[in-house]
Design a protein around this motif. Structure first.
Motif: not given
Length: 225
Positions: A76-101
């Motif tokens: 809650l106090k550290s954004l860096r630790m939040r990213r390390i432990i929980s990860g971050r959201p990932k875009i899988v579809v952008r403007d109707g196109q699948i982000e294959q990578a």
């Protein structure tokens, strides 16, 4: 004897789960899911083998719950630790196109993606402006303007194609990737903050879209640093 041990462990586990919060199973962060699995396994040991002292089941459960509460406070106090432990959201579809990578990085199959979209009543991927894999493993979908359901406001206001607002500041930390996505820079951010007589550290959450329309939630006095 077994009945009493079961009731005691039941109360301890319920108490532990209440301390961890009220998320549903599908909304658990990775660390919370691991703790939940460990607690369930530990709780069964004194029930299966009555020769094991009950305290040997209760102490590990309480230890794990306290550790999870500590980690929740740290993230809650550290954004860096939040990213390390929980990860971050990932875009899988952008403007109707699948982000294959991104799909490969997440080891997410097309079948998994289409199943998640169908669960949200989306059957045509070309209608999707953004689909985001959240840190909980769920997929959030934002439809293109022309595919969104009609609302009373649409009778008088014409919709324009526009990406959803993104977080520019979270808990006093600037999201540089979000600024770049919006095509904005630090000077623009400082100007917006100056209009509200705030500094970066005084902002709990700031959302903005590409048009520059902002929503700013300041920190409460006791939280600002």
């Amino acid at each position: 004897m077994v009945l009493i041990r079961s009731l005691i462990l039941y109360i301890v586990v319920i108490f532990g789960v209440r301390l961890m919060g009220k998320r549903q199973l599908g909304e658990l962060q990775p660390s919370e899911l691991v703790i939940t699995i460990l607690i369930s396994n530990i709780a069964t040991l004194p029930l299966e083998d009555t020769s094991i002292p009950l305290i040997l089941g209760i102490l590990p459960i309480l230890t794990l719950v306290c550790f999870e509460a500590l980690m929740s406070w740290v993230t809650l106090k550290s954004l860096r630790m939040r990213r390390i432990i929980s990860g971050r959201p990932k875009i899988v579809v952008r403007d109707g196109q699948i982000e294959q990578a991104t799909m490969r990085d997440l080891r997410l199959s097309v079948d998994d993606l289409m199943t998640a979209l169908r669960q949200q009543q989306v059957f045509d991927i070309s209608q999707v402006q953004f689909a985001v894999m959240e840190t909980t493993g769920t997929i959030s979908v934002y439809l293109k303007a022309e595919c969104q359901p009609l609302t009373p406001a649409d009778i008088t206001l014409k919709k324009t194609a526009q990406n959803p607002p993104v977080a520019v500041i979270q808990d006093g930390c600037v999201m540089n990737k979000s600024l770049a996505m919006l095509g904005k820079n630090q000077a623009w951010l400082e100007q917006k903050l100056a209009e509200h007589r705030l500094t970066e550290k005084q902002v709990f959450l700031m959302l903005s879209d590409a048009e520059g329309t902002c929503t700013i939630i300041p920190k409460k006095r006791g939280d600002a640093v």
